[in-house]
Each structure stands twice: as C-alpha cells, then as structure tokens.
Design an enzyme around this catalytic site. Structure first.
Site, mmCIF file in Angstrom:
data_model
loop_
_atom_site.group_PDB
_atom_site.id
_atom_site.type_symbol
_atom_site.label_atom_id
_atom_site.label_comp_id
_atom_site.label_asym_id
_atom_site.label_seq_id
_atom_site.Cartn_x
_atom_site.Cartn_y
_atom_site.Cartn_z
ATOM 1 N N LEU A 1 0.878 -1.172 0.000
ATOM 2 C CA LEU A 1 0.000 0.000 0.000
ATOM 3 C C LEU A 1 0.913 1.219 0.000
ATOM 4 O O LEU A 1 1.849 1.301 0.800
ATOM 5 C CB LEU A 1 -0.900 -0.006 1.236
ATOM 6 C CG LEU A 1 -1.943 1.110 1.372
ATOM 7 C CD1 LEU A 1 -2.880 1.136 0.168
ATOM 8 C CD2 LEU A 1 -2.734 0.948 2.664
ATOM 9 N N ASP A 2 0.681 2.161 -0.912
ATOM 10 C CA ASP A 2 1.545 3.339 -1.041
ATOM 11 C C ASP A 2 1.821 3.985 0.316
ATOM 12 O O ASP A 2 0.917 4.074 1.156
ATOM 13 C CB ASP A 2 0.888 4.385 -1.946
ATOM 14 C CG ASP A 2 0.922 3.998 -3.417
ATOM 15 O OD1 ASP A 2 1.651 3.055 -3.755
ATOM 16 O OD2 ASP A 2 0.216 4.648 -4.210
#
Length: 302
Positions: A37-38
């Site tokens: 997840l960024d």
C-alpha cells in the site's frame, strides 16, 4: 504464533515499516504483508504472521476498494501531490463532465503505472530507478475496474471517488488518466484503501491496538478468522486421520472427504480443514490408479 491481522496503516508509513512494527510487537521473524500500500495512502493492509506467511499470495488476487481525492490542475511524475509537477492546467471539470467519462474507465482497461511505483524493471523497482534519475519506460498492464462512484466535490478543483478494482490497479494512474481525458491535468491528493478481499476498514486495527491486544493476549481480537479471509477458496473437510496424511505430504482420495464443495473444478485450489481448522491448501491430481486425490501444496498445520 500464527495469524492474520487486519491492520489499519496510517499515511506516511511504508508497508515494510508496518511489517517491522508487527515483528517488534509479536517477536515473530515470520511476518509479511499481502500487497504493498503506497506510503502516502492509509487503510487496510493485511499482515500475515507465522505459518500464515505461506498464504500471502492467496490474498493478492482479491478485489480491492479505495476512496481517493482527485486534484485537478496539476500532473506530477508520481501521480500524487508528493511528486514533481510536470504539467498544469486551469481547466477544472464539472461533476457532469467527470460523470460523462467515468464509464470509459470501467471493465478491463489498459493502464500505465506511475514512474514512482513498485513495478520491477530489469529486476529493480521503478521508484528506485526514478530516485536515481534513470529514465525507464513503464510497461502498460491490463486491470479491471468494477465501479467508480463520484462521491463529492470538496473544492472547485477537488473531487472524491470510490473505486472497486482488481489487484494491480493504480488509483494514482486512474486520477492522471481521468484528468487527461477531460482535457485537464490531475493527480491523487488522498487515498484510503477501504477493502482488500474480505478485509474491511471497519474491522481494521491500528498498530497501537495491535500492541495492546498482544500484550493482553487477546488473540481472538488480534487475529482474523483465516477461513473467512480465504472464503473465496473452496473448502473440503476431512477427519483427523486423513488430515495427518496431508500434513506429511501424502495424497488423500476425494472419496474419503467428510464434506466436499459443490462444483468440483480440478484446476482450483482447495482449503482442507478438520473440525473447521485449516490444515493445508491442496490441488486435485490423479494417483497411479487414476483416482482423484488431493495433493497438498501449502501445509499450514504442523
């Protein structure tokens, strides 16, 4: 210790840092996540602990949902507000403008991931090459977008959207492409992953809660039900006697199962359980007598 944690990752924390935090809390050296997840994004990041790290790949294929804010007027090299501005526009599309083009982004589409992404180019991650100022061409990929819902306009040049999509979809790229399609520029200014397969943000817990639950040994609250999390994989139930054979890598006949799922497909992977406890994952093959048998592929129980 074995389990799956539905972690609520805060913004400005990398997925690797989240894994390291769970390692520190639990003392387990076998901890992983089920898909990056960024760092700037928040939301659901399933964390697998102990023997369940073997199952990480089986969560990657699950559908994901996001709520994001699109900022019109600028485009950046990272497709979010952290990157360098590469284009600007004073065109701010109306809600009707946006709604008119969203159907073009539904179904299977071709998408080019951002320059700053975890895509590997010749064995190296794209964001690492970008930081070294190495110019590379990011290959396009096919992704599937089930729905895009326009939620609200939060400013003259900002709107929030909710997206249901396949794995591998970059919402940052989607924001960029919507901006271009509307004759403007756009990037993503906020992103929250609200769902990852069966993991929902409403049931997620923070790093602080992970530490509190672990210290108080409230493991039922800390860990998710693995069978529910793997509910998309068909399940076959066996007695303890037959399950022991699977644990040691032996085949077991489908005919000896206490319960088999409907619509047996020999290409599928199956969960094998005993009294509801996950023992292994298995595939169907033919034995030397051409009988259908389960062959264990991932043994969880020991």
């Amino acid at each position: 210790m074995n389990g799956i944690i539905n972690l609520l990752k805060p913004p400005m924390m990398t997925s690797g840092t989240a894994v390291a935090a769970v390692k520190r809390i639990t003392g387990s050296q076998h901890v992983g996540h089920t898909g990056t997840l960024d760092p700037n994004a928040a939301g659901v990041l399933p964390i697998v602990v102990g023997r369940y790290t073997k199952l990480a790949e089986y969560f990657l294929a699950e559908e994901k949902e996001y709520t994001g804010e699109i900022l019109f007027g600028i485009e950046t090299d990272s497709c979010d507000t952290e990157g360098n501005v590469v284009n600007t526009s004073d065109v701010y599309p109306t809600n009707d403008d946006i709604l008119s083009v969203l159907p073009e982004f539904l179904g299977e589409i071709t998408q080019v991931p951002p320059t700053y992404s975890a895509i590997k180019i010749n064995g190296k991650k794209a964001y690492e090459l970008a930081r070294e100022s190495v110019q590379v061409e990011i290959p396009s990929r096919n992704v599937f977008i089930e729905s895009i819902t326009l939620l609200a306009r939060t400013a003259p040049n900002r709107v929030t959207v909710h997206v249901k999509c396949s794995k591998g979809t970059y919402i940052r790229s989607l924001a960029r492409d919507i901006g271009r399609r509307l004759g403007s520029c756009a990037c993503l200014s906020m992103l929250v992953r609200t769902k990852c397969g069966d993991f929902d943000i409403d049931n997620s817990i923070t790093i602080e809660q992970v530490e509190e639950l672990f210290k108080s040994q409230r493991f039922d609250e800390l860990f998710c039900d693995v069978n529910k999390a793997l509910g998309h994989i068909k399940c076959a139930e066996y007695s303890t006697e037959w399950a022991k054979k699977l644990i040691f890598g032996n085949y077991v006949p489908l005919s000896k199962a206490a319960k088999l799922p409907d619509n047996i497909n020999k290409e599928d992977t199956y969960r094998i359980t005993v009294d509801g406890e996950l023992i292994c994952l298995a595939k169907i093959i033919k034995d030397e007598r051409s009988n259908d048998v389960f062959q264990p592929t991932k043994v969880i129980a020991q």
